[in-house]
Design a protein around this motif. Structure first.
Motif, PDB file in Angstrom:
ATOM      1  N   ILE A   9     -42.936 -39.351  99.452  1.00  0.00           N
ATOM      2  CA  ILE A   9     -41.030 -40.288  99.415  1.00  0.00           C
ATOM      3  C   ILE A   9     -40.910 -39.975  99.997  1.00  0.00           C
ATOM      4  O   ILE A   9     -40.366 -38.089 100.683  1.00  0.00           O
ATOM      5  N   MET A  10     -39.717 -40.734 101.136  1.00  0.00           N
ATOM      6  CA  MET A  10     -38.997 -39.750 101.949  1.00  0.00           C
ATOM      7  C   MET A  10     -37.966 -40.924 103.129  1.00  0.00           C
ATOM      8  O   MET A  10     -37.981 -41.632 103.052  1.00  0.00           O
ATOM      9  N   PRO A  11     -36.734 -40.153 102.207  1.00  0.00           N
ATOM     10  CA  PRO A  11     -36.126 -40.789 102.662  1.00  0.00           C
ATOM     11  C   PRO A  11     -35.504 -40.959 104.136  1.00  0.00           C
ATOM     12  O   PRO A  11     -35.711 -40.310 104.333  1.00  0.00           O
ATOM     13  N   ILE A  38     -40.753 -45.297 102.244  1.00  0.00           N
ATOM     14  CA  ILE A  38     -39.735 -44.283 103.192  1.00  0.00           C
ATOM     15  C   ILE A  38     -38.769 -45.342 102.659  1.00  0.00           C
ATOM     16  O   ILE A  38     -38.209 -46.713 102.754  1.00  0.00           O
ATOM     17  N   VAL A  39     -37.040 -44.887 102.287  1.00  0.00           N
ATOM     18  CA  VAL A  39     -35.796 -45.868 101.937  1.00  0.00           C
ATOM     19  C   VAL A  39     -35.240 -45.509 102.911  1.00  0.00           C
ATOM     20  O   VAL A  39     -34.406 -44.463 103.156  1.00  0.00           O
ATOM     21  N   ASP A  40     -34.304 -46.347 103.611  1.00  0.00           N
ATOM     22  CA  ASP A  40     -33.792 -46.294 104.540  1.00  0.00           C
ATOM     23  C   ASP A  40     -32.173 -46.356 103.628  1.00  0.00           C
ATOM     24  O   ASP A  40     -31.570 -47.628 103.208  1.00  0.00           O
ATOM     25  N   ALA A  71     -29.746 -38.200  96.859  1.00  0.00           N
ATOM     26  CA  ALA A  71     -30.201 -38.454  95.458  1.00  0.00           C
ATOM     27  C   ALA A  71     -30.897 -39.935  94.905  1.00  0.00           C
ATOM     28  O   ALA A  71     -31.753 -39.633  94.435  1.00  0.00           O
ATOM     29  N   CYS A  72     -29.704 -40.908  94.802  1.00  0.00           N
ATOM     30  CA  CYS A  72     -30.290 -41.985  95.120  1.00  0.00           C
ATOM     31  C   CYS A  72     -31.413 -42.517  95.923  1.00  0.00           C
ATOM     32  O   CYS A  72     -32.212 -42.872  94.941  1.00  0.00           O
ATOM     33  N   SER A  73     -31.686 -42.384  97.221  1.00  0.00           N
ATOM     34  CA  SER A  73     -32.330 -42.292  97.526  1.00  0.00           C
ATOM     35  C   SER A  73     -34.110 -41.493  97.161  1.00  0.00           C
ATOM     36  O   SER A  73     -34.874 -42.832  97.200  1.00  0.00           O
ATOM     37  N   ARG A  74     -34.143 -40.524  97.161  1.00  0.00           N
ATOM     38  CA  ARG A  74     -35.248 -40.370  96.493  1.00  0.00           C
ATOM     39  C   ARG A  74     -35.706 -40.817  95.241  1.00  0.00           C
ATOM     40  O   ARG A  74     -36.692 -40.947  94.915  1.00  0.00           O
ATOM     41  N   ILE A 170     -36.983 -37.019  84.956  1.00  0.00           N
ATOM     42  CA  ILE A 170     -36.370 -36.184  85.115  1.00  0.00           C
ATOM     43  C   ILE A 170     -36.345 -37.577  86.380  1.00  0.00           C
ATOM     44  O   ILE A 170     -36.679 -37.509  86.918  1.00  0.00           O
ATOM     45  N   ARG A 171     -34.878 -36.642  87.119  1.00  0.00           N
ATOM     46  CA  ARG A 171     -34.333 -37.240  87.961  1.00  0.00           C
ATOM     47  C   ARG A 171     -33.217 -36.601  89.263  1.00  0.00           C
ATOM     48  O   ARG A 171     -32.819 -36.056  88.366  1.00  0.00           O
TER      49      ARG A 171
END
Length: 315
Positions: A9-11, A38-40, A71-74, A170-171
């Motif tokens: 996972i990669m923001p 990938i989170v843009d 945090a939101c993106s991950r 867990i987040r």
């Protein structure tokens, strides 16, 4: 369709200078059975243009509607992941070619371990090594002790079992001033065991513009206060309770940067009493890491006393 062995996972946010190298370090892994999520996060540079030019069917791109932070993106990537294992990757770091294979094999073989890091060198903006890898603690009991007080991971060096975080809810928490990972690992450590592989798995980049450096420069006082709150959260989540005075001494002398010193005889006594209480409580709760806690606190206390010889109270 079979799930991949690993989800990476990669923001991505304003990382145009390093994003291609970061992605290529994942796409060129010796372990090929992975997905790269990938989170843009709606940056304002050419990062996503560069991402779109990399053609690899293992890459999946999620677009946030607006900038929502790391945090939101991950969390979004975690929830979209399908792999048995999840590997964290930041958009400016470089994974070593054997990283995913090494860590996935380790978790396959060591079924009682849930989270695994490894050795990391530190590089600058030009990719030059400015610090060689340090030997990381392998013993899960000692790692448990260390995570009561510190975050000993560079975030991109870690792989963990997906079930650990999904089943326990867990987040990543927001508004952590660059310490979202510390809070995340505190929560993970309550449910899982932590170890490290001996191999170098990452080149961790430090620049004047990355998020952690920026926050330390611009909000150093607030970060210091929040670090103390996270340490208290970690201790209390594991059943430890110490007085406000003792907590103040612990946070002042044993600080995040490792630069704290005892400034008075009273502070020495407060620190000693704090550590003594922690050991007594660990024994009362029958913690499996009592001996490791004793050993670690003894080393820390001895070091801080030797650094405080200027007080002249040991004669």
């Amino acid at each position: 369709m079979l799930s991949p062995r690993v989800s990476v996972i990669m923001p991505v946010y304003n990382a145009e200078k390093y994003i291609e190298e970061a992605i290529e370090s994942i796409c060129n892994q010796t372990l090929e059975d992975f997905e790269l999520i990938i989170v843009d996060d709606c940056g304002n540079d050419s990062s996503m243009e560069k991402v779109s030019r990399i053609k690899d069917k293992r890459i999946k791109i999620l677009h946030n509607l607006e900038n929502c932070g790391i945090a939101c993106s991950r969390n979004r990537a975690l929830e979209a992941s399908k792999g048995e294992y999840i590997a964290i990757m930041d958009d400016d770091d470089i994974s070593m070619p054997n990283r995913l294979q090494c860590q996935a094999d380790f978790l396959d073989y060591n079924t009682f371990i849930d989270i695994v890091g490894g050795q990391s060198s530190i590089i600058d903006g030009r990719g030059e090594v400015i610090r060689q890898p340090e030997i990381m603690q392998e013993d899960y009991k000692m790692n448990k002790v260390m995570f009561l007080f510190y975050n000993s991971f560079h975030n991109s060096e870690v792989m963990f079992r997906r079930d650990l975080v999904i089943h326990n809810g867990i987040r990543y928490a927001d508004h952590m001033l660059g310490m979202e990972d510390f809070r995340f690992w505190i929560d993970c450590a309550c449910y899982g065991k932590i170890s490290n592989v001996k191999e170098e798995v990452l080149k961790y980049r430090i620049t004047d513009v990355n998020e952690t450096t920026r926050v330390r420069n611009e909000q150093g006082k607030d970060r210091k206060e929040l670090f103390g709150q996270l340490r208290k959260y970690s201790l209390e989540k594991n059943g430890f309770y110490i007085s406000e005075r003792q907590m103040k001494a612990l946070n002042s002398v044993v600080n995040e940067e490792g630069t704290g010193k005892c400034e008075s005889a009273q502070q020495v006594m407060d620190l000693f009493t704090c550590m003594q209480n922690l050991v007594m409580q660990a024994e009362k709760m029958n913690k499996e890491y009592v001996e490791e806690l004793k050993a670690w606190l003894k080393i820390i206390f001895s070091n801080k006393i030797s650094e405080s010889s200027h007080l002249g109270i040991w004669m």
